[in-house]
Design a protein around this motif. Structure first.
Motif, short mmCIF file in Angstrom:
data_model
loop_
_atom_site.label_atom_id
_atom_site.label_comp_id
_atom_site.label_asym_id
_atom_site.label_seq_id
_atom_site.Cartn_x
_atom_site.Cartn_y
_atom_site.Cartn_z
N PHE A 45 0.87 -1.17 0.00
CA PHE A 45 0.00 0.00 0.00
C PHE A 45 0.90 1.22 0.00
O PHE A 45 1.83 1.31 0.82
CB PHE A 45 -0.91 -0.01 1.23
CG PHE A 45 -2.08 0.93 1.13
CD1 PHE A 45 -3.23 0.56 0.46
CD2 PHE A 45 -2.02 2.19 1.70
CE1 PHE A 45 -4.31 1.42 0.36
CE2 PHE A 45 -3.09 3.06 1.61
CZ PHE A 45 -4.24 2.67 0.93
N VAL A 46 0.68 2.14 -0.92
CA VAL A 46 1.49 3.36 -1.00
C VAL A 46 0.55 4.56 -0.99
O VAL A 46 -0.48 4.57 -1.68
CB VAL A 46 2.39 3.36 -2.26
CG1 VAL A 46 1.60 3.12 -3.52
CG2 VAL A 46 3.17 4.66 -2.36
N ASP A 47 0.89 5.56 -0.19
CA ASP A 47 -0.02 6.69 0.04
C ASP A 47 0.78 7.98 0.08
O ASP A 47 1.83 8.06 0.73
CB ASP A 47 -0.76 6.47 1.36
CG ASP A 47 -1.87 7.48 1.60
OD1 ASP A 47 -2.32 8.11 0.63
OD2 ASP A 47 -2.29 7.63 2.76
N ILE A 48 0.28 9.00 -0.59
CA ILE A 48 0.93 10.31 -0.58
C ILE A 48 0.71 10.97 0.78
O ILE A 48 -0.38 10.93 1.34
CB ILE A 48 0.37 11.20 -1.71
CG1 ILE A 48 0.77 10.62 -3.07
CG2 ILE A 48 0.86 12.63 -1.58
CD1 ILE A 48 0.15 11.37 -4.23
N GLU A 89 -6.66 4.79 -5.40
CA GLU A 89 -7.64 5.36 -4.47
C GLU A 89 -7.32 6.84 -4.25
O GLU A 89 -6.89 7.24 -3.18
CB GLU A 89 -7.62 4.60 -3.15
CG GLU A 89 -7.99 3.12 -3.30
CD GLU A 89 -7.98 2.36 -1.99
OE1 GLU A 89 -7.48 2.92 -0.98
OE2 GLU A 89 -8.46 1.22 -1.97
N GLY A 90 -7.50 7.62 -5.30
CA GLY A 90 -7.26 9.06 -5.20
C GLY A 90 -5.78 9.37 -5.13
O GLY A 90 -5.14 9.61 -6.14
N ASP A 91 -5.22 9.35 -3.92
CA ASP A 91 -3.81 9.65 -3.73
C ASP A 91 -3.04 8.42 -3.21
O ASP A 91 -1.96 8.56 -2.65
CB ASP A 91 -3.64 10.81 -2.75
CG ASP A 91 -4.34 10.53 -1.41
OD1 ASP A 91 -4.96 9.46 -1.26
OD2 ASP A 91 -4.26 11.39 -0.51
N ALA A 92 -3.60 7.24 -3.40
CA ALA A 92 -2.97 6.01 -2.92
C ALA A 92 -3.17 4.89 -3.94
O ALA A 92 -3.96 5.01 -4.87
CB ALA A 92 -3.59 5.61 -1.57
#
Length: 222
Positions: A45-48, A89-92
């Protein structure tokens, strides 16, 4: 006939880009049934970090450009290690290794991908900061939704654990955290790039997770 074949291939290509090449291939070959099957998977999982402020401080066109630069790196790195992006997912983004098709060495691939991903994002998209979480284990993989609208996805504890690790990674220097249990599954070559830390009980879980973080490149043991 030739025009029909070209249109068929174009639609198949677009389908693969939307849902992932492997998921599209399985759907075409086997058909689609709602429900799922148990699979051993590794997930990233990668998220800004700070995406709300990003959208508030920059013009929409610039935000879209930055997001596309970010996701281009994510897609490239994940694909190079044998995984695929299950969803944006938007920013992820959620990346899967080992479903819908089995994948040898999924934990090692996911760990290596997470290290490369953190480095590449720092180098190629310096305007953004992102955190990465890695987990693995048994999950349900399949088509979820209704007959009229569904998606192929993976549901289970590894996905939840990876998301929680990503939240924690936002406060670390390397911006990457993995479940320590993956190191034994990954083998000594990949494990040598990681350091084991404390045990914590992540939000929403009952079993503790041993944290693992990558060594800075200059400190990898030899």
């Amino acid at each position: 006939m030739a025009a029909g074949l070209r249109e068929h291939e174009r639609l198949r290509d677009l389908f693969g880009r939307q849902v992932g090449a492997d998921a599209a291939r399985v759907a075409v070959e086997r058909g689609i049934d709602l429900g799922g099957e148990l699979r051993e998977v590794a997930v990233i999982f990668v998220d800004i970090i700070g995406s709300t402020r990003l959208a508030a401080d920059r013009p929409p066109a610039e935000v879209v450009r930055l997001l596309n630069d970010f996701f281009a790196v994510v897609v490239e790195v994940i694909g190079a290690h044998g995984g695929w992006i299950n969803k944006f997912e938007g920013d992820a983004a959620l990346a899967i290794f080992g479903a819908p098709l089995a994948l040898d060495g999924a934990p090692a691939r996911a760990l290596a991908a997470s290290r490369e991903l953190a480095r590449r994002l720092r180098e190629d998209v310096p305007a953004l900061s992102a955190a990465v979480g890695v987990s693995a284990g048994e999950a349900v993989a399949g088509h979820i939704g209704a007959e009229e609208r569904f998606e192929y996805t993976v549901i289970g504890d590894p996905v939840n654990e990876a998301a929680r690790l990503t939240d924690m990674a936002k406060t670390t220097s390397e911006r990457v955290l993995a479940a320590g249990s993956l190191l034994a599954e990954a083998g000594p070559d990949e494990a040598a790039h990681w350091s084991l830390g404390d045990e914590v009980t992540l939000r929403g879980r009952t079993q503790p997770t041993r944290l693992a973080s990558p060594f800075p490149a200059e400190r990898v043991p030899t």
